[in-house]
Enzyme design. Structure first.
Site, PDB file in Angstrom:
ATOM      1  N   VAL A 127       1.109   9.815  -6.319  1.00 11.53           N
ATOM      2  CA  VAL A 127       1.327  11.235  -5.996  1.00 11.53           C
ATOM      3  C   VAL A 127       2.750  11.613  -6.396  1.00 11.53           C
ATOM      4  O   VAL A 127       3.718  11.100  -5.836  1.00 11.53           O
ATOM      5  CB  VAL A 127       1.122  11.489  -4.485  1.00 11.53           C
ATOM      6  CG1 VAL A 127       1.248  12.982  -4.184  1.00 11.53           C
ATOM      7  CG2 VAL A 127      -0.235  10.958  -4.029  1.00 11.53           C
ATOM      8  N   HIS A 154       0.421   4.162  -2.723  1.00 13.11           N
ATOM      9  CA  HIS A 154       0.104   5.542  -2.338  1.00 13.11           C
ATOM     10  C   HIS A 154       1.236   6.504  -2.686  1.00 13.11           C
ATOM     11  O   HIS A 154       0.995   7.699  -2.868  1.00 13.11           O
ATOM     12  CB  HIS A 154      -0.225   5.610  -0.843  1.00 13.11           C
ATOM     13  CG  HIS A 154      -1.610   5.136  -0.522  1.00 13.11           C
ATOM     14  ND1 HIS A 154      -2.344   5.606   0.558  1.00 13.11           N
ATOM     15  CD2 HIS A 154      -2.416   4.245  -1.149  1.00 13.11           C
ATOM     16  CE1 HIS A 154      -3.529   5.010   0.571  1.00 13.11           C
ATOM     17  NE2 HIS A 154      -3.589   4.175  -0.442  1.00 13.11           N
ATOM     18  N   HIS A 190      -5.975  -6.492  -2.303  1.00 11.14           N
ATOM     19  CA  HIS A 190      -6.858  -6.624  -1.137  1.00 11.14           C
ATOM     20  C   HIS A 190      -7.164  -8.086  -0.820  1.00 11.14           C
ATOM     21  O   HIS A 190      -8.037  -8.384  -0.022  1.00 11.14           O
ATOM     22  CB  HIS A 190      -8.158  -5.835  -1.349  1.00 11.14           C
ATOM     23  CG  HIS A 190      -7.972  -4.360  -1.289  1.00 11.14           C
ATOM     24  ND1 HIS A 190      -8.944  -3.452  -1.672  1.00 11.14           N
ATOM     25  CD2 HIS A 190      -6.912  -3.605  -0.896  1.00 11.14           C
ATOM     26  CE1 HIS A 190      -8.490  -2.231  -1.519  1.00 11.14           C
ATOM     27  NE2 HIS A 190      -7.265  -2.290  -1.048  1.00 11.14           N
ATOM     28  N   ASP A 224      -9.973  -9.865   3.084  1.00 14.35           N
ATOM     29  CA  ASP A 224     -10.379 -11.152   2.524  1.00 14.35           C
ATOM     30  C   ASP A 224     -10.618 -12.102   3.694  1.00 14.35           C
ATOM     31  O   ASP A 224      -9.668 -12.664   4.243  1.00 14.35           O
ATOM     32  CB  ASP A 224      -9.287 -11.699   1.602  1.00 14.35           C
ATOM     33  CG  ASP A 224      -9.561 -13.126   1.132  1.00 14.35           C
ATOM     34  OD1 ASP A 224     -10.647 -13.650   1.434  1.00 14.35           O
ATOM     35  OD2 ASP A 224      -8.680 -13.701   0.471  1.00 14.35           O
ATOM     36  N   ASN A 282      -3.872   8.682   4.158  1.00 15.53           N
ATOM     37  CA  ASN A 282      -2.730   8.083   4.860  1.00 15.53           C
ATOM     38  C   ASN A 282      -2.753   8.267   6.373  1.00 15.53           C
ATOM     39  O   ASN A 282      -2.202   7.441   7.106  1.00 15.53           O
ATOM     40  CB  ASN A 282      -1.419   8.674   4.318  1.00 15.53           C
ATOM     41  CG  ASN A 282      -1.218   8.399   2.850  1.00 15.53           C
ATOM     42  OD1 ASN A 282      -1.526   7.323   2.360  1.00 15.53           O
ATOM     43  ND2 ASN A 282      -0.720   9.392   2.114  1.00 15.53           N
ATOM     44  N   ARG A 340       0.824  -1.210   0.000  1.00 10.54           N
ATOM     45  CA  ARG A 340       0.000   0.000   0.000  1.00 10.54           C
ATOM     46  C   ARG A 340       0.859   1.261   0.000  1.00 10.54           C
ATOM     47  O   ARG A 340       0.524   2.267  -0.640  1.00 10.54           O
ATOM     48  CB  ARG A 340      -0.925  -0.029   1.225  1.00 10.54           C
ATOM     49  CG  ARG A 340      -2.013   1.034   1.230  1.00 10.54           C
ATOM     50  CD  ARG A 340      -3.093   0.663   2.230  1.00 10.54           C
ATOM     51  NE  ARG A 340      -4.132   1.682   2.291  1.00 10.54           N
ATOM     52  CZ  ARG A 340      -4.248   2.580   3.281  1.00 10.54           C
ATOM     53  NH1 ARG A 340      -3.382   2.564   4.285  1.00 10.54           N
ATOM     54  NH2 ARG A 340      -5.217   3.474   3.263  1.00 10.54           N
TER      55      ARG A 340
END
Length: 331
Positions: free
Chosen positions: A71, A67, A195, A247, A96, A63
């Site tokens: 950006v 992220h 995910h 999950d 964040n 992640r």
């Protein structure tokens, strides 16, 4: 005449290729082969150690890479703390703040690399390598990570607030955000498959449980028994920080169960379930394919991670190699 035209066309095509795909030509799988040959094994070793006490860390590290890349490109800007010239940290942006984690593991990786090959490996490359190691250690695919990114000198908090896909956005909005960084619909579905492990706090999906879109009722796409479980975990006036498995069937394993969950209306986040529940969407057939064919998912995921890692990297003399991932050199 033919040879002249042919060579001219070849030259034009080469220039166009460089112009259209500048990052692909500059990143290389062998970038550290002489300057830090053990970089991949060092990264992997630190993550293996972290996993012994924190089963979530693999998902958290992927992640961070995601992220970061959305950006200012994959430049390690997410890792910068507020202070000095960094007046607004991306860490404190809405997507964040009290959510992004794993920064301590990135620091541990950086320390190990500085001990082995000081001043060589960028923090942006650490994020790319950590994402690959995290997936493969979780039972997912491996891929050859392209390297050579340099670290950015600025953070972009407003960019983080506007560019990172939010879990309550429509599929159309999410698709537009992926498209804005050069990623297509297959990339969107494949990368959402991350995910398949990790956790999410109640606050990121509790709008689905009781009052979806102001209807006073739950999200109709939620399986009823799954809804009951989530309502118990995330009561209406309970803590928004309670963790839930993204999950529920195999929360710490990288597999294709995420997509099978979507077929059964058991996607945790609104943006997860919309991949399969948005009628007429091109994402539906991709979800079905990945749900029935784990190899197809793994292959697409690996390629999409490479595509994401190619978003606007700093190379050559741009940026710097940070000695501390949390701050710009000399600050």
């Amino acid at each position: 005449m033919f040879s002249f035209n042919h060579s001219l066309l070849t030259t034009i095509f080469s220039v166009l290729t460089i112009f259209l795909h500048p990052s692909n030509a500059q990143l290389s799988s062998t970038f550290y082969s002489s300057t830090c040959p053990n970089v991949s094994s060092i990264v992997r070793s630190v993550i293996q150690q972290a996993l012994q006490s924190d089963t979530r860390i693999a998902a958290s590290l992927i992640r961070l890479h995601f992220h970061d890349c959305f950006v200012n490109g994959c430049d390690g800007s997410l890792l910068l703390d507020q202070g000095g010239n960094i007046t607004l940290s991306e860490k404190n942006a809405v997507p964040n703040n009290n959510s992004a984690r794993g920064f301590n593991v990135v620091d541990n990786i950086k320390t190990s690399l500085e001990n082995s090959c000081p001043g060589v490996v960028s923090c942006a490359d650490i994020l790319a390598l950590a994402a690959e190691a995290s997936v493969s250690l979780g039972g997912g695919p491996s891929w050859t990570v392209l390297l050579g990114r340099r670290d950015g000198l600025i953070a972009n908090q407003s960019g983080a607030n506007s560019s990172i896909p939010a879990p309550t956005e429509s599929l159309a909005n999410i698709t537009a955000k992926f498209s804005a960084v050069g990623l297509n619909i297959t990339d969107l579905v494949a990368l959402s498959g991350a995910h398949t492990f990790g956790r999410a706090q109640c606050r990121f999906f509790n709008q689905r449980l009781f009052n979806f879109s102001g209807t006073g009722s739950p999200d109709p796409t939620l399986d009823s028994s799954y809804l009951a479980t989530l309502q118990q975990n995330c009561p209406q006036n309970g803590s928004g920080n309670t963790l839930n498995n993204l999950d529920p069937s195999s929360p710490d394993t990288f597999d294709n169960n995420y997509f099978q969950n979507l077929l059964n209306n058991r996607g945790l986040l609104q943006t997860d379930q919309e991949l399969f529940s948005t009628n007429g969407s091109a994402t539906m057939s991709i979800v079905s394919n990945f749900a029935s064919n784990q190899s197809a998912f793994f292959e697409a995921f690996a390629q999409s991670m490479i595509n994401m890692g190619n978003i606007s990297p700093l190379t050559g003399s741009q940026g710097e190699i940070r000695s501390d991932c949390k701050k710009v050199n000399g600050s």
